[in-house]
Design an enzyme around this catalytic site. Sequence first.
Site, PDB file in Angstrom:
ATOM      1  N   SER A 178     -85.912 -48.694  23.921  1.00  0.00           N
ATOM      2  CA  SER A 178     -86.179 -48.100  25.232  1.00  0.00           C
ATOM      3  C   SER A 178     -87.674 -47.947  25.519  1.00  0.00           C
ATOM      4  CB  SER A 178     -85.465 -46.758  25.379  1.00  0.00           C
ATOM      5  OG  SER A 178     -84.066 -46.938  25.265  1.00  0.00           O
ATOM      6  N   GLY A 181     -81.456 -49.487  23.990  1.00  0.00           N
ATOM      7  CA  GLY A 181     -80.629 -49.585  25.193  1.00  0.00           C
ATOM      8  C   GLY A 181     -80.028 -48.267  25.650  1.00  0.00           C
ATOM      9  N   GLU A 184     -86.947 -50.351  14.820  1.00  0.00           N
ATOM     10  CA  GLU A 184     -86.110 -50.084  15.985  1.00  0.00           C
ATOM     11  C   GLU A 184     -84.995 -49.106  15.617  1.00  0.00           C
ATOM     12  OE1 GLU A 184     -86.476 -53.631  18.963  1.00  0.00           O
ATOM     13  OE2 GLU A 184     -84.759 -53.939  17.660  1.00  0.00           O
ATOM     14  N   GLU A 209     -78.421 -55.291  16.082  1.00  0.00           N
ATOM     15  CA  GLU A 209     -77.199 -55.833  16.707  1.00  0.00           C
ATOM     16  C   GLU A 209     -76.580 -56.927  15.839  1.00  0.00           C
ATOM     17  OE1 GLU A 209     -78.957 -56.664  20.527  1.00  0.00           O
ATOM     18  OE2 GLU A 209     -79.175 -54.503  20.857  1.00  0.00           O
ATOM     19  N   ASN A 263     -87.450 -59.381  23.650  1.00  0.00           N
ATOM     20  CA  ASN A 263     -86.177 -59.878  23.131  1.00  0.00           C
ATOM     21  C   ASN A 263     -85.203 -59.892  24.311  1.00  0.00           C
ATOM     22  OD1 ASN A 263     -83.764 -60.356  21.885  1.00  0.00           O
ATOM     23  ND2 ASN A 263     -83.749 -58.482  20.659  1.00  0.00           N
ATOM     24  N   TRP A 264     -84.970 -61.075  24.843  1.00  0.00           N
ATOM     25  CA  TRP A 264     -84.118 -61.164  26.043  1.00  0.00           C
ATOM     26  C   TRP A 264     -82.639 -60.971  25.709  1.00  0.00           C
ATOM     27  CZ3 TRP A 264     -86.313 -65.991  29.173  1.00  0.00           C
ATOM     28  CH2 TRP A 264     -87.657 -65.735  29.486  1.00  0.00           C
ATOM     29  N   LYS A 265     -82.297 -60.997  24.436  1.00  0.00           N
ATOM     30  CA  LYS A 265     -80.894 -60.870  23.994  1.00  0.00           C
ATOM     31  C   LYS A 265     -80.033 -61.907  24.733  1.00  0.00           C
ATOM     32  CE  LYS A 265     -81.872 -56.132  22.732  1.00  0.00           C
ATOM     33  NZ  LYS A 265     -81.412 -54.761  22.533  1.00  0.00           N
ATOM     34  N   GLY A 277     -86.568 -54.823  24.816  1.00  0.00           N
ATOM     35  CA  GLY A 277     -85.300 -55.395  25.259  1.00  0.00           C
ATOM     36  C   GLY A 277     -85.230 -55.403  26.784  1.00  0.00           C
ATOM     37  N   GLY A 278     -84.525 -54.430  27.325  1.00  0.00           N
ATOM     38  CA  GLY A 278     -84.270 -54.363  28.774  1.00  0.00           C
ATOM     39  C   GLY A 278     -85.505 -54.576  29.643  1.00  0.00           C
ATOM     40  N   HIS A 307     -82.115 -58.038  13.362  1.00  0.00           N
ATOM     41  CA  HIS A 307     -81.951 -57.096  14.466  1.00  0.00           C
ATOM     42  C   HIS A 307     -80.700 -56.260  14.211  1.00  0.00           C
ATOM     43  CE1 HIS A 307     -81.340 -55.409  18.423  1.00  0.00           C
ATOM     44  NE2 HIS A 307     -82.604 -55.689  18.680  1.00  0.00           N
TER      45      HIS A 307
HETATM   46  P1  13P Z   1     -84.233 -51.909  24.587  1.00  0.00           P
HETATM   47  O1  13P Z   1     -85.703 -52.033  24.897  1.00  0.00           O
HETATM   48  O2  13P Z   1     -83.362 -52.456  25.671  1.00  0.00           O
HETATM   49  O3  13P Z   1     -83.869 -50.517  24.161  1.00  0.00           O
HETATM   50  O4  13P Z   1     -83.954 -52.856  23.327  1.00  0.00           O
HETATM   51  C1  13P Z   1     -84.778 -52.785  22.223  1.00  0.00           C
HETATM   52  C2  13P Z   1     -84.454 -53.912  21.315  1.00  0.00           C
HETATM   53  O5  13P Z   1     -83.405 -53.931  20.704  1.00  0.00           O
HETATM   54  C3  13P Z   1     -85.420 -55.000  21.188  1.00  0.00           C
HETATM   55  O6  13P Z   1     -85.089 -55.845  20.151  1.00  0.00           O
END
Ligand code: 13P
Length: 252
Positions: free
Chosen positions: A213, A174, A168, A98, A9-11, A234-235, A96
């Site tokens: 993470s 994050g 998640e 977020e 997920n590149w956000k 994510g990251g 998600h």
């Molecule tokens: P991180 O891997 O950056 O913690 O993010 C997880 C995430 O929200 C994937 O959708």
Amino acid sequence: MRKKIVAGNWKMNTLPAEGVALAQEVVAKRGEVCECVNFIVCPPFTHLAQVAEALKGSTVELGAQNCAAEAKGAYTGEVAASMIAALGCKYVILGHSERRQYYGETSETLNKKMEQAYANGLTPIYCVGENLEEREAGNHFAVCKAQIEEVVFNLTEEQFKNLVIAYEPVWAIGTGKTATAEQAQEIHAYIREVLASKFGAAAQECPILYGGSCKPSNAAEIFAKEDVDGGLIGGAALKAEDFIAIGKGFMA
Ligand code: 13P
């Protein structure tokens, strides 16, 4: 055998050229990992088409990070499921944390988005998870159960066969804090139990991904757990090397 999935997920990261370069690198390194692991990248809407082009001829699949709740029409700024499907997306991330937290997505909206996804042949990656306060109060089971009951339980048996769940925990997203492999297994098994209460044996086939993470150093331990079928990253998905190394966690 359940599908093994590593989804990125590149956000809201990467400009088009950076996204294309990242996708090309993922494609180039993909061969380092068994074909039994499915890789998916989910770039921003703006470069889905260019990334689709970069993925052509590879087994890396494309997903979007969201879609509209309506099919089409006067919804300024929204992107329809039919549009992302037309660009080559096979998946769409829905629910998600977020989006729930910052954009007020409720189960009611998510039910409509799920319908749109299925109507356009997309496989939803439906996210659930508790925040820190809920975890500390011991409410994580109830929170995940409600997020599933209010949305996933409205699917038909056919639709359910085309669903990926991502657990998640908000406190791990994050933050560098990861759920332990035991915590992940405990709640993944519980989520599968909840799914089985509605869909029976089909719940055994539903991939449940861990997100929060997740990185090369912890993926193997988490993926080794029986009910963890991969990760939503994510990251670490923004570096091809790390993203692929996470996939290698299945081979450890
Ligand atoms: P991180 O891997 O950056 O913690 O993010 C997880 C995430 O929200 C994937 O959708």
